[in-house]
Motif scaffolding. Structure first.
Motif, mmCIF file in Angstrom:
data_model
loop_
_atom_site.group_PDB
_atom_site.id
_atom_site.type_symbol
_atom_site.label_atom_id
_atom_site.label_comp_id
_atom_site.label_asym_id
_atom_site.label_seq_id
_atom_site.Cartn_x
_atom_site.Cartn_y
_atom_site.Cartn_z
ATOM 1 N N LYS A 128 -12.732 2.918 20.495
ATOM 2 C CA LYS A 128 -13.207 1.752 19.742
ATOM 3 C C LYS A 128 -12.211 0.595 19.768
ATOM 4 C CE LYS A 128 -16.125 4.465 16.630
ATOM 5 N NZ LYS A 128 -16.472 4.772 15.218
ATOM 6 N N ILE A 129 -11.487 0.484 20.879
ATOM 7 C CA ILE A 129 -10.639 -0.693 21.068
ATOM 8 C C ILE A 129 -11.513 -1.908 21.356
ATOM 9 C CG2 ILE A 129 -8.748 -1.672 22.402
ATOM 10 C CD1 ILE A 129 -7.924 0.647 20.644
ATOM 11 N N ILE A 130 -12.552 -1.702 22.125
ATOM 12 C CA ILE A 130 -13.555 -2.739 22.362
ATOM 13 C C ILE A 130 -14.908 -2.188 21.938
ATOM 14 C CG2 ILE A 130 -12.355 -3.970 24.201
ATOM 15 C CD1 ILE A 130 -13.860 -2.361 26.223
ATOM 16 N N GLY A 131 -15.754 -3.056 21.446
ATOM 17 C CA GLY A 131 -17.063 -2.636 20.979
ATOM 18 C C GLY A 131 -18.070 -2.550 22.112
ATOM 19 N N LYS A 132 -18.909 -1.560 22.031
ATOM 20 C CA LYS A 132 -19.921 -1.378 23.071
ATOM 21 C C LYS A 132 -20.906 -2.531 23.098
ATOM 22 C CE LYS A 132 -23.511 1.909 24.495
ATOM 23 N NZ LYS A 132 -24.189 3.184 24.165
ATOM 24 N N GLU A 133 -21.161 -3.136 21.924
ATOM 25 C CA GLU A 133 -22.160 -4.199 21.875
ATOM 26 C C GLU A 133 -21.708 -5.458 22.596
ATOM 27 O OE1 GLU A 133 -19.460 -4.321 18.349
ATOM 28 O OE2 GLU A 133 -20.766 -2.810 19.281
ATOM 29 N N GLN A 134 -20.389 -5.642 22.793
ATOM 30 C CA GLN A 134 -19.910 -6.822 23.494
ATOM 31 C C GLN A 134 -19.759 -6.603 24.991
ATOM 32 O OE1 GLN A 134 -16.612 -8.239 20.492
ATOM 33 N NE2 GLN A 134 -17.200 -9.964 21.769
ATOM 34 N N VAL A 135 -20.022 -5.400 25.465
ATOM 35 C CA VAL A 135 -19.914 -5.120 26.895
ATOM 36 C C VAL A 135 -21.299 -5.018 27.516
ATOM 37 C CG1 VAL A 135 -18.966 -3.569 28.628
ATOM 38 C CG2 VAL A 135 -17.733 -3.939 26.497
ATOM 39 N N TYR A 136 -22.097 -4.073 27.066
ATOM 40 C CA TYR A 136 -23.464 -3.954 27.575
ATOM 41 C C TYR A 136 -24.416 -3.611 26.442
ATOM 42 C CZ TYR A 136 -21.198 0.621 28.163
ATOM 43 O OH TYR A 136 -20.435 1.744 27.999
ATOM 44 N N GLY A 137 -24.220 -4.284 25.323
ATOM 45 C CA GLY A 137 -25.100 -4.101 24.182
ATOM 46 C C GLY A 137 -25.600 -5.433 23.671
ATOM 47 N N VAL A 138 -25.875 -5.477 22.385
ATOM 48 C CA VAL A 138 -26.362 -6.697 21.737
ATOM 49 C C VAL A 138 -25.378 -7.053 20.627
ATOM 50 C CG1 VAL A 138 -28.242 -7.774 20.471
ATOM 51 C CG2 VAL A 138 -28.748 -6.091 22.252
ATOM 52 N N PRO A 139 -24.645 -8.141 20.744
ATOM 53 C CA PRO A 139 -23.703 -8.518 19.680
ATOM 54 C C PRO A 139 -24.444 -8.962 18.428
ATOM 55 C CG PRO A 139 -23.781 -10.218 21.359
ATOM 56 C CD PRO A 139 -24.606 -9.077 21.868
ATOM 57 N N THR A 140 -23.723 -9.009 17.338
ATOM 58 C CA THR A 140 -24.323 -9.404 16.069
ATOM 59 C C THR A 140 -24.670 -10.889 16.083
ATOM 60 O OG1 THR A 140 -22.144 -9.842 15.118
ATOM 61 C CG2 THR A 140 -23.055 -7.621 14.845
ATOM 62 N N LEU A 141 -25.617 -11.245 15.242
ATOM 63 C CA LEU A 141 -26.068 -12.635 15.196
ATOM 64 C C LEU A 141 -24.973 -13.557 14.676
ATOM 65 C CD1 LEU A 141 -28.324 -14.710 15.509
ATOM 66 C CD2 LEU A 141 -29.117 -14.102 13.213
ATOM 67 N N ARG A 142 -24.219 -13.114 13.681
ATOM 68 C CA ARG A 142 -23.179 -13.986 13.132
ATOM 69 C C ARG A 142 -22.066 -14.219 14.148
ATOM 70 N NH1 ARG A 142 -21.037 -9.806 8.493
ATOM 71 N NH2 ARG A 142 -20.065 -8.257 9.848
ATOM 72 N N HIS A 143 -21.789 -13.213 14.996
ATOM 73 C CA HIS A 143 -20.780 -13.414 16.032
ATOM 74 C C HIS A 143 -21.273 -14.414 17.076
ATOM 75 C CE1 HIS A 143 -17.525 -12.580 18.789
ATOM 76 N NE2 HIS A 143 -18.397 -12.274 19.737
ATOM 77 N N LEU A 144 -22.538 -14.324 17.450
ATOM 78 C CA LEU A 144 -23.083 -15.295 18.395
ATOM 79 C C LEU A 144 -23.059 -16.702 17.814
ATOM 80 C CD1 LEU A 144 -26.160 -13.338 19.815
ATOM 81 C CD2 LEU A 144 -24.048 -13.875 21.005
ATOM 82 N N CYS A 145 -23.385 -16.820 16.535
ATOM 83 C CA CYS A 145 -23.354 -18.141 15.894
ATOM 84 C C CYS A 145 -21.941 -18.707 15.877
ATOM 85 C CB CYS A 145 -23.909 -18.043 14.477
ATOM 86 S SG CYS A 145 -25.668 -17.646 14.396
ATOM 87 N N ARG A 146 -20.960 -17.858 15.588
ATOM 88 C CA ARG A 146 -19.580 -18.344 15.581
ATOM 89 C C ARG A 146 -19.164 -18.835 16.963
ATOM 90 N NH1 ARG A 146 -14.702 -14.470 13.742
ATOM 91 N NH2 ARG A 146 -15.615 -13.132 15.337
#
Length: 520
Positions: free
Chosen positions: A360-378
């Motif tokens: 869990k050094i890097i999140g799976k959602e930022q590699v080949y998943g779906v990032p959170t909406l608030r992170h995309l907004c930022r």
């Protein structure tokens, strides 16, 4: 005979001028008779252009007349600094300002003149320092023009760093003057390594990297000076033409992204990552450094991942912090091996960096998943502000809560909804608008809600069918208030008659124990 008298008169006036600067106010003679330099053609045209502008715009004439004293003071101070640089640099050899101590000696004399002019002319010190910096840039420009627009370097170039240090010492607030100084430095050096290297490696490292010593006392002062120039460059939206060898073209880059020549033409952000400096990385990112430096190098995130897997699972804390800061600025991590198909790239990425995903050094959602909406907004908000040179001051203008502003400014992470302590005041419902009150719908209060752990310890009571079942349930609840305890079981069994047999459904499993046996 007349010429001899004229020369004697000029010498007399020069001596008087050294004692009284205002001597030309009460002797209405041409300026060159007092020892002032004869105005060049460009200065004459500029003066005539200003007069013509005032004549064409009568509305500004009153303001010009009211500020004539200020303009006169500025002219006097400008002449004083011009004489200082001419007299001082005439006595210094070409390499006289190469060492740091010589530059400090000149700065001490210049600071004394700035303080004296500020007290004598009743002017703010930062305004006087701005005039001194302008005079230094003019001295450099004239020497450069006399050499065919080629900088003579040596003392003729080091005068710019005397002006740079003057801006920092006296806190010049005129962003236009500071940006003109930065542009003059870049035109000669094509880099700003003397501003960034001391902040990245300390004041002593530049001597071994580039052969010169920093003008600042320590790394902390150099970092604060770097932030000072970043603010002025951002305020004036400074962009500079930079030749990128990889793309074989010239691109306009911001001041914070200009590569450093002595470090392999790498951007300051890439050098901060190589130095494992998360504090400096945060400063650069907050002030608008691109998370993917436009210097033509490889991806900085992939380079960090390669450094993390070098020593197995012995991860460096500084590298992890740098990676976390970078991941806050990018929506997705672009996987390498791009010519291949997505499936092959995904497998190769997992084979190489799968250990980082499992730890869990890097999140799976930022590699080949779906990032959170608030992170995309930022990420989108920061990209828009960065493109318009509004980081980080533009974040305060957003009509958002302070917590979200800190989240966008990379100074706070949102792990969940904001929680209130037990002693905090309850949130009051919004007041109804005028013109009609809307009745509030009945809701379950927080005191009536039960957690999952508490609901597991309570019996889900079904509607009893017979009186015996009602008696057993009543005894069970009365004994332990609904909790499953041995005493409650015994009370329920005792309340049931000996020959009690409940009505069972047709598909009832005979191996399933009866109620009395189950409670026992």
């Amino acid at each position: 005979m007349f010429l001899q008298l004229l020369k004697a008169f000029q010498r007399l006036v020069s001596q008087l001028k050294s004692q009284f600067v205002w001597v030309r106010c009460w002797l209405p003679l041409p300026l060159q008779l007092y020892g002032f330099r004869r105005e060049t053609e460009s200065r004459t045209r500029l003066r005539l252009r200003v007069k013509e502008k005032v004549r064409q715009e009568p509305g500004q004439r009153s303001g010009h007349q009211s500020n004539w004293r200020i303009s006169r003071r500025h002219l006097v101070m400008d002449y004083i600094f011009e004489c200082f640089f001419d007299d001082t640099f005439a006595q210094i050899t070409r390499n006289g300002l190469q060492d740091r101590q010589s530059r400090r000696d000149v700065l001490d004399h210049l600071s004394a003149i700035i303080k004296g002019c500020s007290e004598g002319q009743n002017t703010q010190t930062d305004e006087v320092a701005a005039i001194a910096v302008t005079a230094a840039m003019r001295f450099h420009r004239l020497a450069k023009e006399q050499n065919g627009n080629v900088c003579l370097m040596g003392k003729y170039h080091n005068i710019l760093y005397i002006g740079l240090r003057t801006c920092w010492d006296w806190g010049v607030r005129d962003s236009e003057v500071v940006v003109q100084l930065l542009v003059a430095i870049y035109e000669c050096e094509k880099t700003f390594e003397r501003i960034f290297l001391g902040a990245l490696f300390g004041p002593h490292a530049p001597h071994f990297i580039a052969g010169w010593r920093s003008d600042f006392q320590d790394q902390n002062e150099n970092v604060r000076a770097m932030v000072y120039f970043l603010k002025h460059a951002t305020r004036e939206k400074l962009t500079l033409p930079v030749w990128i060898p990889r793309f074989e073209q010239e691109r306009q880059l911001r001041f914070i992204d200009v590569p450093i020549e002595s470090c392999g033409r790498s951007s300051p952000l890439r050098i901060a990552l190589q130095a494992n400096a998360p504090e400096l990385l945060l400063i650069l990112l907050r002030y608008g450094a691109s998370p993917q430096p436009p210097d033509g190098g490889a991806s900085v995130i992939i380079a960090l991942l390669d450094k993390l897997i070098e020593n197995g699972r012995n991860y460096s804390c500084e590298l992890i912090m740098c990676l976390k800061l970078l991941l806050r600025n990018v929506a997705m991590v672009e996987m390498p091996f791009k010519p291949l198909l997505y499936g092959a790239r995904r497998e190769m990425f997992f084979e190489r960096y799968g250990r980082l995903l499992m730890d869990k050094i890097i999140g799976k959602e930022q590699v080949y998943g779906v990032p959170t909406l608030r992170h995309l907004c930022r990420c989108v908000i920061r990209d828009v502000l960065r493109n318009h040179n509004q980081l980080p001051n533009g974040i305060d203008t957003l009509r958002l809560p302070k917590r979200l502003q800190r989240y966008i400014d990379l100074t706070e992470e949102l792990d969940g909804p904001e929680r209130r302590g037990p002693e905090s005041e309850p949130i009051l419902p919004p007041k109804p608008k005028l013109g009609g009150e809307v009745p509030r719908m009945p809701t379950i209060s927080s005191e009536e809600e039960q957690s999952e752990d508490e609901s597991e310890n309570h019996v889900q009571l079904l509607e009893a069918v017979t009186d015996a079942e009602k008696a057993a349930v009543a005894a069970f609840v009365a004994t332990s208030d609904g909790a499953i305890t041995p005493e409650a079981k015994q009370a329920a069994v005792a309340a049931c008659p000996p020959d009690f047999e409940p009505d069972l459904p047709p598909d009832f499993d005979p191996d399933f124990p009866s109620i009395s046996g189950k409670l026992s």
